[in-house]
Design a protein around this motif. Structure first.
Motif, short mmCIF file in Angstrom:
data_model
loop_
_atom_site.label_atom_id
_atom_site.label_comp_id
_atom_site.label_asym_id
_atom_site.label_seq_id
_atom_site.Cartn_x
_atom_site.Cartn_y
_atom_site.Cartn_z
N LYS A 93 -9.49 7.65 -2.18
CA LYS A 93 -10.73 7.26 -1.10
C LYS A 93 -12.26 6.45 -1.96
O LYS A 93 -12.41 5.24 -1.68
CB LYS A 93 -11.16 7.94 -0.66
CG LYS A 93 -12.66 8.11 0.82
CD LYS A 93 -13.16 8.78 0.84
CE LYS A 93 -14.63 9.24 2.25
NZ LYS A 93 -14.66 9.99 3.12
N THR A 94 -12.45 7.04 -3.50
CA THR A 94 -13.23 6.50 -4.31
C THR A 94 -12.92 4.64 -4.43
O THR A 94 -13.39 4.59 -4.48
CB THR A 94 -13.58 7.46 -5.20
OG1 THR A 94 -14.07 8.39 -4.63
CG2 THR A 94 -14.65 6.96 -5.99
N VAL A 95 -11.64 5.25 -4.69
CA VAL A 95 -10.65 3.86 -5.38
C VAL A 95 -10.98 2.89 -3.87
O VAL A 95 -11.38 1.57 -4.89
CB VAL A 95 -9.54 4.00 -5.72
CG1 VAL A 95 -8.36 2.31 -6.74
CG2 VAL A 95 -8.84 5.13 -6.61
N VAL A 96 -10.36 2.86 -3.09
CA VAL A 96 -10.70 2.27 -2.08
C VAL A 96 -12.39 1.15 -1.95
O VAL A 96 -12.29 0.25 -1.68
CB VAL A 96 -9.76 2.48 -0.92
CG1 VAL A 96 -9.75 1.78 0.40
CG2 VAL A 96 -7.98 2.58 -1.41
N THR A 97 -12.68 2.57 -1.53
CA THR A 97 -14.41 1.84 -0.74
C THR A 97 -15.14 0.95 -2.50
O THR A 97 -15.97 0.73 -2.13
CB THR A 97 -15.33 3.38 -0.90
OG1 THR A 97 -14.58 4.03 0.19
CG2 THR A 97 -16.77 3.23 -0.45
N THR A 98 -14.95 1.57 -3.38
CA THR A 98 -15.76 0.88 -4.90
C THR A 98 -15.01 -0.02 -5.26
O THR A 98 -15.17 -0.88 -6.49
CB THR A 98 -15.49 2.11 -6.16
OG1 THR A 98 -14.47 2.62 -5.94
CG2 THR A 98 -16.90 3.36 -5.50
N ARG A 99 -13.52 0.14 -5.30
CA ARG A 99 -12.52 -0.96 -5.45
C ARG A 99 -12.81 -1.05 -6.86
O ARG A 99 -12.40 -1.81 -7.44
CB ARG A 99 -13.30 -2.62 -5.36
CG ARG A 99 -13.04 -2.71 -3.53
CD ARG A 99 -13.10 -4.29 -3.11
NE ARG A 99 -12.75 -4.80 -3.71
CZ ARG A 99 -11.11 -5.72 -3.17
NH1 ARG A 99 -10.46 -5.05 -2.57
NH2 ARG A 99 -10.94 -6.52 -4.09
N SER A 100 -12.25 0.15 -7.25
CA SER A 100 -12.60 0.57 -8.38
C SER A 100 -12.10 1.95 -9.10
O SER A 100 -12.05 2.66 -8.84
CB SER A 100 -14.40 0.04 -9.28
OG SER A 100 -14.48 1.14 -10.66
#
Length: 242
Positions: free
Chosen positions: A159-166
């Motif tokens: 979720k964090t990866v997709v939200t921040t694109r990082s």
């Protein structure tokens, strides 16, 4: 010349594959060292998730017990004993540097998954089953389920990866070595015809593949920038205001 039976060759092959699996498993357990070095230097866990390390500690602890009570599975118990020690250190470091807002939640997770559940599982199987074979089988079911959870636990940060694109908070080496670990222990399980090792490690191979694909997709993506004052995420297409 003495004849070497196919079963003898198979036993030798499974031993060597098991040794390779042990080496890769050690690399899995050591792969978070870089992450925790960053945590210690920054004196904060930032957005890193504790769940992968808590789940791995729980899994390795119970696999150690499974290896002890199951004849011929000493390779499983030795490497997981090392893993339990390494993961205990990671969890303690995480508890020491986790922000106060997440401290109680993290402590509750550690107590539930690393203390209460293993004690209940071990005492429960020893109480419910009188013979070693039944205890080994029941613990195999438990460990197989936990291993699938362990392999999927790094997905909690997706979720964090997709939200921040990082992928900053998605440790690459952990996902990479979990992928290799699932592959080699899957082969080992096939050689020994051990379904309790085969099912979770086959799933681990698939989940590890998914994690690596997600990492590859977002590795070079332009990350969103968190506006800490407003609590908003600014899309990469929107110019940043000074």
């Amino acid at each position: 010349l003495p004849l070497i039976s196919p079963s003898h060759n198979m036993a030798d092959l499974s031993f060597y594959v098991g040794v390779i699996g042990n080496v890769i498993s050690v690399l899995v357990f050591l792969s978070p060292v870089e992450t925790f070095w960053k945590i210690v230097k920054g004196r904060s866990t930032e957005e890193y998730e504790c769940l992968p390390y808590v789940c791995t500690l729980m899994s390795s602890s119970l696999w150690t017990y499974y290896g002890i009570v199951t004849p011929g599975e000493y390779l499983v118990s030795t490497v997981n004993g090392f893993g339990a020690l390494a993961e205990s250190i990671y969890v303690l470091i995480f508890l020491f540097f986790v922000p106060k807002s997440r401290f109680l939640k993290t402590v509750a997770m550690v107590l539930a998954l690393n203390v209460c559940f293993p004690v209940i599982a071990i005492l429960g199987t020893r109480t419910a089953f009188g013979d070693a074979n039944s205890r080994s089988t029941s613990m195999g079911f438990i460990c197989a389920t936990l291993n699938i959870i362990m392999y999927g636990s790094p997905l909690s940060v997706i979720k964090t990866v997709v939200t921040t694109r990082s992928v900053q908070f998605m440790p690459f080496w952990l996902s990479f070595f979990l992928f290799l670990n699932g592959a080699i222990w899957g082969v080992y399980a096939l050689l020994l015809h051990d379904v309790f090792l085969l099912v979770p490690n086959g799933m681990g191979f698939l989940l590890g593949t998914v994690q690596l694909l997600i990492y590859a997709y977002y590795r070079n993506a332009r990350p969103n920038v968190q506006d800490h004052e407003e609590g908003l995420i600014i899309p990469p297409s929107q110019p940043l205001l000074s």
